[in-house]
Each structure stands twice: as C-alpha cells, then as structure tokens.
Design a protein around this motif. Sequence first.
Motif, PDB file in Angstrom:
ATOM      1  N   THR A 107      26.662-132.150   6.046  1.00 20.98           N
ATOM      2  CA  THR A 107      27.449-131.065   6.638  1.00 20.98           C
ATOM      3  C   THR A 107      26.727-129.734   6.474  1.00 20.98           C
ATOM      4  O   THR A 107      26.718-128.900   7.389  1.00 20.98           O
ATOM      5  CB  THR A 107      28.848-131.004   5.999  1.00 20.98           C
ATOM      6  N   SER A 108      26.080-129.535   5.327  1.00 25.04           N
ATOM      7  CA  SER A 108      25.312-128.299   5.133  1.00 25.04           C
ATOM      8  C   SER A 108      24.194-128.188   6.157  1.00 25.04           C
ATOM      9  O   SER A 108      23.970-127.117   6.736  1.00 25.04           O
ATOM     10  CB  SER A 108      24.720-128.251   3.717  1.00 25.04           C
ATOM     11  N   PHE A 109      23.477-129.285   6.401  1.00 26.01           N
ATOM     12  CA  PHE A 109      22.393-129.254   7.381  1.00 26.01           C
ATOM     13  C   PHE A 109      22.922-128.835   8.756  1.00 26.01           C
ATOM     14  O   PHE A 109      22.301-128.039   9.463  1.00 26.01           O
ATOM     15  CB  PHE A 109      21.729-130.625   7.484  1.00 26.01           C
ATOM     16  N   ALA A 110      24.072-129.384   9.135  1.00 23.26           N
ATOM     17  CA  ALA A 110      24.655-129.050  10.443  1.00 23.26           C
ATOM     18  C   ALA A 110      25.114-127.597  10.480  1.00 23.26           C
ATOM     19  O   ALA A 110      24.922-126.897  11.485  1.00 23.26           O
ATOM     20  CB  ALA A 110      25.826-129.984  10.745  1.00 23.26           C
ATOM     21  N   VAL A 111      25.719-127.126   9.393  1.00 20.25           N
ATOM     22  CA  VAL A 111      26.172-125.727   9.323  1.00 20.25           C
ATOM     23  C   VAL A 111      24.972-124.789   9.405  1.00 20.25           C
ATOM     24  O   VAL A 111      25.004-123.778  10.123  1.00 20.25           O
ATOM     25  CB  VAL A 111      26.976-125.477   8.032  1.00 20.25           C
ATOM     26  N   TRP A 112      23.897-125.110   8.700  1.00 24.52           N
ATOM     27  CA  TRP A 112      22.694-124.270   8.757  1.00 24.52           C
ATOM     28  C   TRP A 112      22.185-124.155  10.190  1.00 24.52           C
ATOM     29  O   TRP A 112      21.859-123.065  10.654  1.00 24.52           O
ATOM     30  CB  TRP A 112      21.585-124.855   7.893  1.00 24.52           C
ATOM     31  N   ALA A 113      22.091-125.297  10.862  1.00 21.38           N
ATOM     32  CA  ALA A 113      21.594-125.290  12.244  1.00 21.38           C
ATOM     33  C   ALA A 113      22.490-124.436  13.132  1.00 21.38           C
ATOM     34  O   ALA A 113      22.011-123.602  13.911  1.00 21.38           O
ATOM     35  CB  ALA A 113      21.514-126.716  12.782  1.00 21.38           C
ATOM     36  N   PHE A 114      23.803-124.630  13.005  1.00 20.30           N
ATOM     37  CA  PHE A 114      24.742-123.867  13.827  1.00 20.30           C
ATOM     38  C   PHE A 114      24.639-122.376  13.535  1.00 20.30           C
ATOM     39  O   PHE A 114      24.627-121.546  14.453  1.00 20.30           O
ATOM     40  CB  PHE A 114      26.172-124.345  13.578  1.00 20.30           C
ATOM     41  N   GLN A 115      24.566-122.020  12.267  1.00 20.27           N
ATOM     42  CA  GLN A 115      24.487-120.606  11.906  1.00 20.27           C
ATOM     43  C   GLN A 115      23.206-119.974  12.445  1.00 20.27           C
ATOM     44  O   GLN A 115      23.224-118.838  12.939  1.00 20.27           O
ATOM     45  CB  GLN A 115      24.580-120.455  10.386  1.00 20.27           C
ATOM     46  N   LYS A 116      22.096-120.683  12.380  1.00 20.02           N
ATOM     47  CA  LYS A 116      20.844-120.129  12.899  1.00 20.02           C
ATOM     48  C   LYS A 116      20.929-119.908  14.404  1.00 20.02           C
ATOM     49  O   LYS A 116      20.492-118.867  14.908  1.00 20.02           O
ATOM     50  CB  LYS A 116      19.675-121.056  12.545  1.00 20.02           C
ATOM     51  N   VAL A 117      21.484-120.865  15.122  1.00 12.87           N
ATOM     52  CA  VAL A 117      21.631-120.715  16.572  1.00 12.87           C
ATOM     53  C   VAL A 117      22.503-119.508  16.906  1.00 12.87           C
ATOM     54  O   VAL A 117      22.273-118.811  17.899  1.00 12.87           O
ATOM     55  CB  VAL A 117      22.239-121.995  17.186  1.00 12.87           C
ATOM     56  N   ASN A 118      23.496-119.236  16.055  1.00 11.67           N
ATOM     57  CA  ASN A 118      24.448-118.156  16.311  1.00 11.67           C
ATOM     58  C   ASN A 118      24.134-116.876  15.538  1.00 11.67           C
ATOM     59  O   ASN A 118      24.998-116.014  15.367  1.00 11.67           O
ATOM     60  CB  ASN A 118      25.865-118.637  16.000  1.00 11.67           C
ATOM     61  N   HIS A 119      22.886-116.761  15.080  1.00  9.57           N
ATOM     62  CA  HIS A 119      22.392-115.530  14.447  1.00  9.57           C
ATOM     63  C   HIS A 119      23.199-115.143  13.208  1.00  9.57           C
ATOM     64  O   HIS A 119      23.476-113.962  12.970  1.00  9.57           O
ATOM     65  CB  HIS A 119      22.387-114.382  15.460  1.00  9.57           C
ATOM     66  N   ILE A 120      23.572-116.147  12.435  1.00 10.79           N
ATOM     67  CA  ILE A 120      24.259-115.940  11.160  1.00 10.79           C
ATOM     68  C   ILE A 120      23.321-116.438  10.062  1.00 10.79           C
ATOM     69  O   ILE A 120      22.720-117.503  10.196  1.00 10.79           O
ATOM     70  CB  ILE A 120      25.586-116.726  11.107  1.00 10.79           C
ATOM     71  N   LYS A 121      23.188-115.675   9.000  1.00 13.30           N
ATOM     72  CA  LYS A 121      22.316-116.100   7.906  1.00 13.30           C
ATOM     73  C   LYS A 121      22.795-117.447   7.379  1.00 13.30           C
ATOM     74  O   LYS A 121      23.949-117.587   6.967  1.00 13.30           O
ATOM     75  CB  LYS A 121      22.319-115.064   6.785  1.00 13.30           C
ATOM     76  N   PRO A 122      21.930-118.468   7.398  1.00 12.53           N
ATOM     77  CA  PRO A 122      22.373-119.802   6.987  1.00 12.53           C
ATOM     78  C   PRO A 122      22.739-119.884   5.511  1.00 12.53           C
ATOM     79  O   PRO A 122      22.039-119.348   4.650  1.00 12.53           O
ATOM     80  CB  PRO A 122      21.164-120.694   7.315  1.00 12.53           C
ATOM     81  N   SER A 123      23.850-120.542   5.248  1.00 12.47           N
ATOM     82  CA  SER A 123      24.318-120.739   3.881  1.00 12.47           C
ATOM     83  C   SER A 123      25.246-121.948   3.866  1.00 12.47           C
ATOM     84  O   SER A 123      25.708-122.396   4.913  1.00 12.47           O
ATOM     85  CB  SER A 123      25.068-119.505   3.369  1.00 12.47           C
ATOM     86  N   SER A 124      25.526-122.442   2.688  1.00  9.32           N
ATOM     87  CA  SER A 124      26.404-123.609   2.576  1.00  9.32           C
ATOM     88  C   SER A 124      27.857-123.196   2.418  1.00  9.32           C
ATOM     89  O   SER A 124      28.581-123.688   1.541  1.00  9.32           O
ATOM     90  CB  SER A 124      25.955-124.493   1.408  1.00  9.32           C
ATOM     91  N   ASN A 125      28.288-122.287   3.270  1.00  9.06           N
ATOM     92  CA  ASN A 125      29.706-121.934   3.325  1.00  9.06           C
ATOM     93  C   ASN A 125      30.036-121.489   4.740  1.00  9.06           C
ATOM     94  O   ASN A 125      29.172-121.000   5.471  1.00  9.06           O
ATOM     95  CB  ASN A 125      30.072-120.860   2.297  1.00  9.06           C
ATOM     96  N   ALA A 126      31.278-121.673   5.113  1.00 11.68           N
ATOM     97  CA  ALA A 126      31.753-121.277   6.440  1.00 11.68           C
ATOM     98  C   ALA A 126      32.904-120.301   6.256  1.00 11.68           C
ATOM     99  O   ALA A 126      33.989-120.686   5.820  1.00 11.68           O
ATOM    100  CB  ALA A 126      32.211-122.502   7.226  1.00 11.68           C
ATOM    101  N   GLY A 127      32.631-119.039   6.576  1.00 14.05           N
ATOM    102  CA  GLY A 127      33.642-118.001   6.444  1.00 14.05           C
ATOM    103  C   GLY A 127      34.054-117.457   7.795  1.00 14.05           C
ATOM    104  O   GLY A 127      33.944-118.138   8.824  1.00 14.05           O
ATOM    105  N   THR A 128      34.500-116.210   7.804  1.00 16.92           N
ATOM    106  CA  THR A 128      35.037-115.595   9.017  1.00 16.92           C
ATOM    107  C   THR A 128      34.043-115.600  10.174  1.00 16.92           C
ATOM    108  O   THR A 128      34.386-115.962  11.303  1.00 16.92           O
ATOM    109  CB  THR A 128      35.463-114.144   8.720  1.00 16.92           C
TER     110      THR A 128
END
Length: 248
Positions: A87-108
């Motif tokens: 799940t972290s790997f997927a979140v990192w990929a999504f955050q990078k695509v959406n110009h969010i600093k990748p991290s192992s948490n999903a906030g606002t």
Amino acid sequence: MRVSLGKVVLTGTGSAVLMAPVFTAQAVAAPAPAQAAVRSAQNPRAELVGPTVHFGDHGAGVEKLQQRLKDLGYDPGTVDGKWGQATSFAVWAFQKVNHIKPSSNAGTKTWAALALPHLPEPLVPKGAKNRAEVDVKHQLLYVYKSGRLVLTSHISSGTETSYSTNGHTGFAHTPRGKFRVYRKASGWETSPLGTLYKANYFDGGYAIHGEPAVPLHPASHGCVRIPMGTSNIVAKLLPIGTRVYVRG
C-alpha cells in the motif's frame, strides 16, 4: 394602471357635467425575480473523503484508500484494510503523480487528490499502443494496453554512481531510449550483481523486475526495480516484444 376620477365641468348653460374618468398608465415596478442558487458543477468523486491513515494502520479508512488506488490503476496489494508495504508503494506512486511529497501516510492533500486525481501525460504520446514507459526523473512506471494507461507504479532505477559488487565494478546507469522486451524470467533469477524476480529484459542485462527493496530514491545497478507484488502484474502485461521507453 391607475384610475383618476372624472372632473366636474360647468357648461355654457351653467349645468354641471361629469366628465368620463381618465385612465392613466403608471409604471409599477415588477417584483424582483428570486435569485436561483448557483452551484458549481462538482465531480461526484469530490465527495470522496477519508481519515488520515498511516503505514501500519488497519480499518475501513485504509480499505477505502486501497480500493480507490486500485480503481485508479495503482497496485496497493490486497484490498483488506491493512496498510502494509504494498500500500505504501502505491501511495508513493500516486502522491508523486499528483505532486505531493511521497510519504507513508494519507492526509488531507492525498484524499483531496484521490477525489480529483491528476492524470499523467504520456511520456511518448505517439508510442506503441502496448508499451511500458519508465520515467526515471520521477521514478515511475506507466504501462499502457491498447493505448490506455492501466498501471502506474513506483520504481527505483540506477543510482548514477560507481559500484563494486561481487567483484564487479561499473557505473549504475539506467539506459535511456527505445527498447523491446526480448526475454522474460518466470521467477527468481541470479545475475552477477544479484537476484531478480520475474525480470523483463529490455537491453542486455537491464530489466524491469521485482525486488523487495524499492526505496524512495534510485538504488539499483541500472535495472528498473518494481515492488514484488506489482511484478506479478507487470509480467502479464509485458509479453516479449512489448515496447519499453525509458525517459528522464
């Protein structure tokens, strides 16, 4: 319309005559029309919200996150409400695509992006309809089938530094250019520099392959590392002959 009463007028004979009433038109302000409520058109996905969740969490919030990522073409692993490494790997990929600093948490910010996600532009707009695009700059892999983006994954490419491993020395560079998958491995395979899982070779010994360690920085000898679970999906999406474009 307002009515004025008739006037009494004396005639030459001295008799009084009541003149006909005079109808005078007078503008009367019409009632102001009610102002209609104006609502901005919102994408139904904008209703997607969730709690702040982190690596190691479990529950409905994590399951919602995983399902949304899967629906968007990422691989969070099993949708089971348990936030593990996949799940972290997927979140990192999504955050990078959406110009969010990748991290192992999903906030606002991450939930807002999940509601209205950014769709990446193809690296090679006129590339083969069935292809893999490796974005070295952003450490991402895109897989297209019939011209449609079906998978986006986090990767780790060559470190761009010198190495000395198992008696072998060299420079850890991921080659750029246009290639094809020319050989595949069905499981683990040992190379002079280490082991590769379900490797998709595209240039000599360089391959897109599964690896337990896929950090948030370039870490390979030149291959394109992808998460272990994702490599099982990629193995099916990249048959021999599939175009591979490496950019960045």
